[in-house]
Write an enzyme that holds these catalytic residues in place. Structure first.
Site, mmCIF file in Angstrom:
data_model
loop_
_atom_site.group_PDB
_atom_site.id
_atom_site.type_symbol
_atom_site.label_atom_id
_atom_site.label_comp_id
_atom_site.label_asym_id
_atom_site.label_seq_id
_atom_site.Cartn_x
_atom_site.Cartn_y
_atom_site.Cartn_z
ATOM 1 N N ASN A 158 0.821 -1.232 0.000
ATOM 2 C CA ASN A 158 0.000 0.000 0.000
ATOM 3 C C ASN A 158 0.851 1.277 0.000
ATOM 4 O OD1 ASN A 158 0.758 -0.410 2.672
ATOM 5 N ND2 ASN A 158 -1.171 0.311 3.525
ATOM 6 N N GLU A 256 4.007 -3.415 12.671
ATOM 7 C CA GLU A 256 3.019 -2.354 12.414
ATOM 8 C C GLU A 256 1.866 -3.053 11.701
ATOM 9 O OE1 GLU A 256 0.841 -0.116 10.623
ATOM 10 O OE2 GLU A 256 2.488 0.705 9.423
ATOM 11 N N CYS A 290 -3.476 1.518 6.835
ATOM 12 C CA CYS A 290 -3.761 0.958 8.168
ATOM 13 C C CYS A 290 -4.359 2.013 9.087
ATOM 14 C CB CYS A 290 -2.476 0.465 8.811
ATOM 15 S SG CYS A 290 -1.651 -0.748 7.828
ATOM 16 N N GLU A 464 7.794 3.625 14.700
ATOM 17 C CA GLU A 464 8.634 3.948 13.539
ATOM 18 C C GLU A 464 8.618 5.459 13.343
ATOM 19 O OE1 GLU A 464 6.906 1.519 10.368
ATOM 20 O OE2 GLU A 464 8.439 0.029 10.800
HETATM 21 C C1 SIN Z 1 0.131 2.311 6.569
HETATM 22 O O1 SIN Z 1 -0.993 2.311 6.138
HETATM 23 O O2 SIN Z 1 0.664 1.258 6.942
HETATM 24 C C2 SIN Z 1 0.974 3.549 6.689
HETATM 25 C C3 SIN Z 1 0.237 4.789 6.542
HETATM 26 C C4 SIN Z 1 1.055 6.016 6.829
HETATM 27 O O3 SIN Z 1 2.268 5.963 7.066
HETATM 28 O O4 SIN Z 1 0.478 7.092 6.849
#
Ligand code: SIN
Length: 486
Positions: A158, A256, A290, A464
């Site tokens: 993604n 994550e 996510c 992170e």
């Molecule tokens: C993710 O969806 O895993 C990361 C999204 C983000 O860093 O904003």
């Protein structure tokens, strides 16, 4: 053929020990453009033996890299950052072709990706230890921070670039080497980063990219004793399995994982701002993040106004190929993603939800899906407890603040959460009440290199980005010096 200014960035081979590796024909795979369904390229793959070679190369390289000065490592990372930004357009083209997101979003991700390299290049020279006041007159207690050693990362489709640099940049800054296994859907963003790392002078074996059978490679990266740190971004289900595999060699891990973000709009909110925030959070990357709003909880008093305005905004989204100008929503990554979105909508509808807009595959065909808003959704529906990972905004009603916080926390996940309110006392109460690693207050976008990204509960372990992100790649070593006066 991709139209690139620099065709040398499009690499279809694994990058191990500073060399483009032919791999094994049996492990090769096609990479498909999710928008057109056309073959974009063929990526070479490696099996177990190749993965072990990558680990050995990373181990040798780590012994050289860790002994360079922090400033030398920082300079190389700065060069990598500069090259990523100089090649932003090409990298964005590669990303849109393999991932599907609109070109503008891809450009944004490349800048986001580069920002982690810059951030950790700056952090590299500030890895301080400590001197601890001693419990005895004649001893001295000292803390050193040392690189963990060989690291491995499995990264998702993604965010094909940023999820790599968010792991690799702190690893390299800390003095570690790393082997990255990108998602099979999006290997070319990873190999382009590898090519730029080579041009930036990052030594052979320090940054490696390997592709192939996930199971075989995953087994090596999680079970090999030389790998001291493992980092993964992806589903909670896979993360839990990988964590088990890492247990045998007691690796340091960062995970994550999935989210089920609540997006709460209180009666006292600025409704236009809340609609804009919901759009940014929910529909970014076609809802495939996510951290995207999975459940929109709206207080009774403003429910009608909010849903009317949200509907209007959603209906203005333009679905299409990511290379077409003005397109704001690309395709979903594959048919499994489409089926999951459909199953959530069907389940909600069967339990009484109303489709305000969308709800179906898009007339463009393939994996395009109509941006969707569901009303009258309730907590017995799948969409309340599972991550949809698609462009569906379900609206849930609530009466009181307590009820909203309870609903928000009623999940195994704890990654991102959001709420809109103008009441400062409520802002503190709700911020403290939400069981989430990240809370967006009057904003729908929370990600930044300087901020600690990560979750509570089954959304993961570790952070992170930010000043905390580098700790994940460092060991604390304590020195006790006795009898200092001889
Ligand atoms: C993710 O969806 O895993 C990361 C999204 C983000 O860093 O904003």
């Amino acid at each position: 053929m991709l139209q690139l200014k620099d065709a040398g960035l499009f690499r279809q081979r694994c990058y191990i020990d500073g060399k483009w590796t032919a791999g094994d024909a049996a492990d090769e795979f096609d990479v498909i453009n999710p928008s057109s369904g056309a073959k974009l390229g063929v990526m070479t793959g490696i099996g177990e033996t190749g993965a072990k070679q990558a680990v050995d190369a990373a181990e040798n390289a780590s012994n050289i890299w860790r002994h360079m000065t922090a400033r030398q490592r920082s300079r190389r990372l700065m060069r990598w950052h500069k090259l990523i930004m100089e090649n932003q357009d090409d990298l964005a083209v590669i990303m849109t072709a393999e991932q599907g997101k609109p070109l503008l979003e891809s450009k944004g991700e490349i800048a986001y990706s580069a920002s982690f390299v810059e951030w950790f290049a700056e952090e590299a020279v500030r890895i301080y230890g400590d001197v601890i006041p001693s419990h005895e007159r004649e001893s001295r207690l000292i803390v050193l921070k040392e690189p963990v050693g060989v690291c491995a990362a499995i990264t998702p489709w993604n965010f094909p670039s940023a999820m790599i640099t968010r792991k690799a940049a702190p690893a390299l800054a800390a003095g570690c080497s790393i082997i990255v296994k990108p998602a099979s859907q999006t290997p070319f963003s990873a190999t382009a980063l590898a090519e730029l790392s080579r041009r930036a002078g990052i030594p052979e074996g320090v940054f490696n990219v390997i592709c192939g059978d996930s199971e075989k490679i995953g087994n090596v990266l999680t079970r090999n004793e030389k790998v001291r740190k493992f980092s993964f971004t992806g589903s909670t289900e896979t993360g839990s399995k990988l964590m088990e595999q890492c247990a045998g060699s007691i690796k340091k891990i960062s995970l994550e994982l999935g989210g089920n973000a609540p997006f709460i709009v209180f009666d006292d909110a600025d409704i236009d701002a809340a609609v804009a925030g919901a759009m940014a959070s929910k529909y970014r990357n076609t809802g495939q993040t996510c951290v995207c709003a999975n459940r929109i909880l709206v207080q009774n008093g403003i429910y009608d106004e909010f849903s009317k305005k949200l509907l209007k905004a959603v209906q203005s989204l333009i679905v299409g190929d990511g290379f077409t100008e003005n397109v704001t929503q690309g395709p979903l990554i594959d048919m499994n993603a489409v089926k999951k979105v459909e199953s959530h909508i069907a389940d909600a509808q069967s339990k009484g939800a109303e489709i305000l807009t969308g709800g179906r595959r898009h007339s463009l065909g393939g994996t395009f899906f109509e941006p969707t808003v569901l009303a009258d959704t309730t907590s017995d529906m799948k969409i309340f407890s599972e991550e949809t990972f698609g462009p569906v905004a379900p609206l849930f009603k609530f009466d009181t603040e307590e009820e909203a916080v309870k609903m928000a926390n009623d999940t195994q996940y704890g990654l991102a959460s959001y709420f809109y309110s103008k009441d400062s006392a409520r802002i503190w109460r709700v911020s403290e009440g939400l069981e989430y690693g990240m809370v967006g207050i009057n904003t729908g976008i929370i990600s930044a290199a300087a901020a600690p990204f990560g979750g509570m509960k089954q959304s993961g372990i570790g952070r992170e980005g930010s000043k905390y992100g580098i700790d994940e790649y460092l060991e604390i070593k304590y020195l006790c010096m006795g009898n200092v006066y001889g």
